[in-house]
Motif scaffolding. Structure first.
Motif, short mmCIF file in Angstrom:
data_model
loop_
_atom_site.label_atom_id
_atom_site.label_comp_id
_atom_site.label_asym_id
_atom_site.label_seq_id
_atom_site.Cartn_x
_atom_site.Cartn_y
_atom_site.Cartn_z
N UNK A 166 0.67 -1.24 0.10
CA UNK A 166 0.13 -0.16 0.07
C UNK A 166 0.85 1.34 0.06
N UNK A 167 0.22 2.62 -0.01
CA UNK A 167 1.09 3.55 0.01
C UNK A 167 2.17 3.57 0.96
N UNK A 168 1.94 3.06 1.86
CA UNK A 168 3.17 3.11 2.78
C UNK A 168 4.38 2.61 2.38
N UNK A 169 4.32 1.79 1.48
CA UNK A 169 5.24 1.22 0.76
C UNK A 169 5.91 0.11 1.21
N UNK A 170 5.38 -0.29 2.43
CA UNK A 170 5.93 -1.61 2.90
C UNK A 170 5.38 -2.80 2.40
N UNK A 171 6.45 -3.78 1.97
CA UNK A 171 5.51 -4.95 1.58
C UNK A 171 5.50 -5.93 3.10
N UNK A 172 4.41 -6.84 2.82
CA UNK A 172 4.37 -7.62 4.02
C UNK A 172 5.51 -8.55 4.48
N UNK A 173 5.89 -8.51 5.72
CA UNK A 173 6.97 -9.42 5.83
C UNK A 173 6.42 -10.69 6.32
N UNK A 174 7.36 -11.73 6.08
CA UNK A 174 6.95 -13.21 6.63
C UNK A 174 6.16 -13.92 5.56
N UNK A 175 5.69 -13.17 4.53
CA UNK A 175 5.04 -13.81 3.68
C UNK A 175 5.93 -15.14 2.95
N UNK A 176 5.19 -15.97 2.56
CA UNK A 176 5.85 -17.16 1.56
C UNK A 176 5.68 -16.78 0.10
N UNK A 177 6.41 -17.40 -0.80
CA UNK A 177 6.35 -17.19 -2.17
C UNK A 177 4.85 -17.39 -2.52
N UNK A 178 4.28 -18.66 -2.08
CA UNK A 178 3.06 -19.01 -2.53
C UNK A 178 1.93 -17.99 -1.92
N UNK A 179 2.05 -17.48 -0.86
CA UNK A 179 1.19 -16.48 -0.20
C UNK A 179 1.05 -15.07 -1.16
N UNK A 180 2.50 -14.85 -1.58
CA UNK A 180 2.59 -13.74 -2.45
C UNK A 180 1.83 -13.88 -3.62
N UNK B 126 8.19 -10.01 -7.89
CA UNK B 126 8.51 -10.71 -9.10
C UNK B 126 9.29 -11.79 -8.72
N UNK B 127 10.23 -11.42 -7.77
CA UNK B 127 10.93 -12.80 -7.39
C UNK B 127 10.19 -13.88 -6.66
N UNK B 128 9.47 -13.33 -5.76
CA UNK B 128 8.55 -14.34 -5.08
C UNK B 128 7.33 -14.90 -6.12
N UNK B 129 6.84 -14.19 -7.07
CA UNK B 129 6.27 -15.01 -7.88
C UNK B 129 6.77 -15.97 -8.76
N UNK B 130 8.13 -15.76 -9.21
CA UNK B 130 8.86 -16.82 -9.96
C UNK B 130 9.28 -17.91 -9.24
N UNK B 131 9.59 -17.60 -7.86
CA UNK B 131 10.14 -18.77 -6.82
C UNK B 131 8.74 -19.54 -6.64
N UNK B 132 7.60 -19.14 -6.60
CA UNK B 132 6.34 -19.84 -6.49
C UNK B 132 5.84 -20.58 -7.82
N UNK B 133 6.45 -20.09 -8.81
CA UNK B 133 5.98 -20.60 -9.91
C UNK B 133 6.77 -21.71 -10.50
N UNK B 134 8.12 -21.63 -9.76
CA UNK B 134 9.26 -22.74 -10.38
C UNK B 134 8.63 -23.87 -9.67
N UNK B 135 8.22 -23.82 -8.42
CA UNK B 135 7.95 -25.22 -7.55
C UNK B 135 6.82 -25.91 -8.39
#
Length: 139
Positions: A37-51, A130-139
Motif C-alpha cells: 500500500x501507499x506506506x510502501x512496505x511489503x508484508x513481512x514473513x509471507x511465503x512465495x505462495x502467499x505472495x 516478481x522474485x517471489x512470484x517466480x519462486x512460487x511458479x518454479x515449484x
C-alpha cells in the motif's frame, strides 16, 4: 552456432519486452498497490505462495491473469536454465521489473526528489514481488 543462439535469445527478449510494453495497462500495478500500500512496505514473513495468491487475487481481470501466467511461464523457462544463463529469479526480476512498472519508464528532468524516491521504492517492491512470484511458479 553460439552467435545464432545469442541472437535468438536477444530476439525473444526483445519480443517479450514489446509485448509487455504494448499492454493497455500496467500488468502488476493494481497488485502492487494492494500488496504494498501507499506506506510502501511489503508484508513481512509471507511465503512465495502467499505472495502469488495475493497478486493473482489483486489482478482481477481474467485477461491480465492470463498474461501474467504467460509472463511467469516464460520467465520460469529462463530460470530453469540458470546453470547455463545465470538467471536466478531475483536476477531476472531486476531486469523485467522496470518494464512491468511503467512502459514509459523514466521521470524526466523535472521530477522531484520525492517522485524519484517513490518510484525507487515501487521498483524495489516490484523486484521483490516478481522474485517471489517466480519462486512460487518454479515449484
Amino acid at each position: 552456432e553460439h552467435v545464432q543462439k545469442a541472437s535468438a535469445a536477444h530476439l525473444a527478449a526483445h519480443i517479450f519486452k514489446l509485448v509487455l510494453r504494448s499492454l493497455p495497462s500496467q500488468l502488476l500495478v493494481d497488485a502492487l498497490h494492494i500488496v504494498a500500500p501507499p506506506s510502501g512496505r511489503l508484508p513481512t514473513g509471507w511465503t512465495s505462495e502467499q505472495m502469488r495468491a495475493a497478486v493473482f487475487a489483486a489482478v482481477a481481470e481474467h485477461r491480465k491473469q492470463t498474461v501474467l501466467r504467460w509472463f511467469l511461464d516464460c520467465c520460469v523457462h529462463i530460470v530453469r536454465k540458470a546453470e547455463s544463463n545465470r538467471m536466478q529469479p531475483r536476477s531476472l526480476a531486476v531486469i523485467v521489473a522496470p518494464v512491468l512498472l511503467n512502459p514509459n519508464f523514466g521521470l524526466g528532468a523535472e521530477a522531484s526528489a520525492d517522485q524519484a524516491s517513490t518510484l525507487s521504492l515501487r521498483l524495489t517492491n516490484l523486484v521483490t514481488v516478481v522474485t517471489m512470484l517466480l519462486e512460487a511458479h518454479v515449484e
